[in-house]
Enzyme design. Sequence first.
Site, PDB file in Angstrom:
ATOM      1  N   ASP A   1       1.387   2.646   2.865  1.00 26.04           N
ATOM      2  CA  ASP A   1       3.176   1.722   3.008  1.00 26.04           C
ATOM      3  C   ASP A   1       3.803   2.734   2.230  1.00 26.04           C
ATOM      4  O   ASP A   1       4.869   2.855   2.776  1.00 26.04           O
ATOM      5  CB  ASP A   1       3.075   0.056   2.511  1.00 26.04           C
ATOM      6  CG  ASP A   1       2.660  -0.220   1.346  1.00 26.04           C
ATOM      7  OD1 ASP A   1       1.851   0.962   0.206  1.00 26.04           O
ATOM      8  OD2 ASP A   1       3.158  -1.048  -0.015  1.00 26.04           O
TER       9      ASP A   1
ATOM     10  N   ASP B   1       3.767  -5.778   0.386  1.00 25.76           N
ATOM     11  CA  ASP B   1       2.639  -6.858  -0.535  1.00 25.76           C
ATOM     12  C   ASP B   1       4.530  -7.963   0.207  1.00 25.76           C
ATOM     13  O   ASP B   1       3.481  -9.143   0.218  1.00 25.76           O
ATOM     14  CB  ASP B   1       2.697  -7.210  -1.968  1.00 25.76           C
ATOM     15  CG  ASP B   1       1.533  -6.208  -2.220  1.00 25.76           C
ATOM     16  OD1 ASP B   1       1.015  -5.969  -0.862  1.00 25.76           O
ATOM     17  OD2 ASP B   1       1.713  -5.744  -2.889  1.00 25.76           O
TER      18      ASP B   1
ATOM     19  N   HIS C   1      -2.543   2.408   0.335  1.00 21.20           N
ATOM     20  CA  HIS C   1      -1.760   3.368  -0.505  1.00 21.20           C
ATOM     21  C   HIS C   1      -1.625   4.376   0.828  1.00 21.20           C
ATOM     22  O   HIS C   1      -0.880   5.653   0.895  1.00 21.20           O
ATOM     23  CB  HIS C   1      -2.785   3.862  -0.938  1.00 21.20           C
ATOM     24  CG  HIS C   1      -2.986   4.025  -2.062  1.00 21.20           C
ATOM     25  ND1 HIS C   1      -1.969   3.423  -3.996  1.00 21.20           N
ATOM     26  CD2 HIS C   1      -3.658   3.104  -2.656  1.00 21.20           C
ATOM     27  CE1 HIS C   1      -2.026   2.914  -4.667  1.00 21.20           C
ATOM     28  NE2 HIS C   1      -3.931   2.067  -4.093  1.00 21.20           N
TER      29      HIS C   1
HETATM   30  C1  GLA Z   1      -0.132  -2.500  -4.031  1.00 20.18           C
HETATM   31  C2  GLA Z   1       1.686  -1.912  -3.468  1.00 20.18           C
HETATM   32  C3  GLA Z   1       2.223  -2.015  -2.197  1.00 20.18           C
HETATM   33  C4  GLA Z   1       1.217  -1.129  -1.621  1.00 20.18           C
HETATM   34  C5  GLA Z   1      -0.839  -1.204  -2.716  1.00 20.18           C
HETATM   35  C6  GLA Z   1      -1.485  -0.361  -2.136  1.00 20.18           C
HETATM   36  O1  GLA Z   1      -0.025  -3.618  -3.645  1.00 20.18           O
HETATM   37  O2  GLA Z   1       3.070  -2.346  -4.631  1.00 20.18           O
HETATM   38  O3  GLA Z   1       3.354  -1.501  -2.031  1.00 20.18           O
HETATM   39  O4  GLA Z   1       1.300   0.456  -1.999  1.00 20.18           O
HETATM   40  O5  GLA Z   1      -0.882  -1.543  -3.573  1.00 20.18           O
HETATM   41  O6  GLA Z   1      -2.113  -0.026  -0.672  1.00 20.18           O
END
Ligand code: GLA
Length: 383
Positions: free
Chosen positions: A38, A170, A36
Site C-alpha cells: 500500500d 487498513d 506491504h
Molecule cells: C499495516 C499497515 C498497512 C499495511 C500493512 C502491510 O497493517 O497499517 O498500511 O502497510 O501493515 O501490508
Amino acid sequence: MSPALDRAIANYASSYGTQPTLVVRAPGRVNIIGEHTDYNDGFVLPMALPFEVVVAAAPRVDGKVFASSEGFEPVEFMVADPVDQGRWSTYVHGTGAMLIEAGYSVAGWQGCLASDIPAGANLSSSAALEIASGLIFVTSANGSIEPSALARVGQRVENDVIGFPSGIMDQLACAASVDGAASLIDCRALSASPVPLPGGVDIIVMDTGTRRKLLDTQYAARRTDCETAAASLGVTALRDATLDQIANLGDDRIYRRARHVIGENTRTLEAAAAMRSNNAVELGRLMNESHASLRDDFDVSGPALDRIVALAQQINGCLGARMTGGGFAGAAVALVQSNSSEAFVAELTKSFVAPDEQPAVAPTMLYTVRPAAGASVITNPNR
Ligand code: GLA
C-alpha cells in the site's frame, strides 16, 4: 447485532440513563493478499471482518467529548484542544483533530465504545477505532464524509498523531468494504472494487496469540528501504518499477525488498482475477507464494507466523496460507475448502503451539469469517 453493538448500547444506557441517539460501527480487516504494497502505491485485497468497534453516543453542543471504553479510563476533552499522547483516546481525539485540519465540521459527543477486534493481532483494531471516531465526530455535526476521505484522515492519525508511518490499506478496508466481498484496492487511485470469494471455500483467520514488538521500527525500516529503491530507480513508487529494472540495484537487501513489492503487486492482481474466475486453487497458490516472499525477501514474518502457516499448508483441504497485515506476530490467514474447514480448525487447534522463542501472550484463536460490510452509521439503533 454484533456483541460489541449490544455492549456499547447497554453501557450507554447504564451510564447516561437514556438510549444513544447515534451509533456507528467500524470493522477490522484481514488482508487476503497484497502485503506491504500500500505505501508503494500498489494493490491490496483485504476484506472487512465480522468483528467491529462500536460507538454508542449522543451529540453535544458544547464541543466536549466524554468517552468511555470497556476496561479503560474514561476520558473528557474539548475537540479543539491539543491531543494528549499515549492514551487509548489518542486515536479518538486525534481523529477529531485531523478532521478539523482537513476542513471538516466536527461536534462533541458523549459515548461508550466497545470492540470485538483482537488488539495487536494485525487485524486493524486501531484503524477501526479511527474510522468509528471519524464517523461519530462528523455525524454529530450533521455532516457526512466519503469513505476514501475518511480513510485518509485515519491514516493521518497514524502518521501525524501516533507517529506510525502506515499506508492506507487498513483504513480503506474498514471504511470502503462492501458486505459479502473482498475489495481490490488501488492505493494510488484510492479506488476499491468488490471481489467476491470463490465458491466452496472459507477464509480462516489464525491468531497465533503472539503480539508484535518489532513492528513499529521494522515497519518504518521497510518503508525506507522501499523509498530508497524507488529513488535509485528514478520512479515515484515501486508500483512503477519492473523486475528487469531492479536487476541493477546494487544492494542485496534493497533488491529483495523491491522484488517482494513488485511480485506482490502482480500476485494481488492475479489473485483478484483468480477470484473473479472462481479459481480457488490458484488463489491459494498465490497466497503461499506471498508468504514465502514476505518471509524470505521482505523479512517481516516471524517464528510463530511461519509455524502456523507451515502447519496450515499441510492440512487437507487447505489451498493456501500466509501471514496477514504488518507481520512479525499476530494473525495469519488460510483459504480452506468449506467441506474441510471444521476438520482444519480442529487439527490446527491440536497441533499449533507458539514457539519457545516467541511465546503467545493471548489465546490462539481460529475464526472462520465471511466478508462484512464497511463502516456505517446505524440509523435505528434502538429498534
Ligand atoms: C499495516 C499497515 C498497512 C499495511 C500493512 C502491510 O497493517 O497499517 O498500511 O502497510 O501493515 O501490508
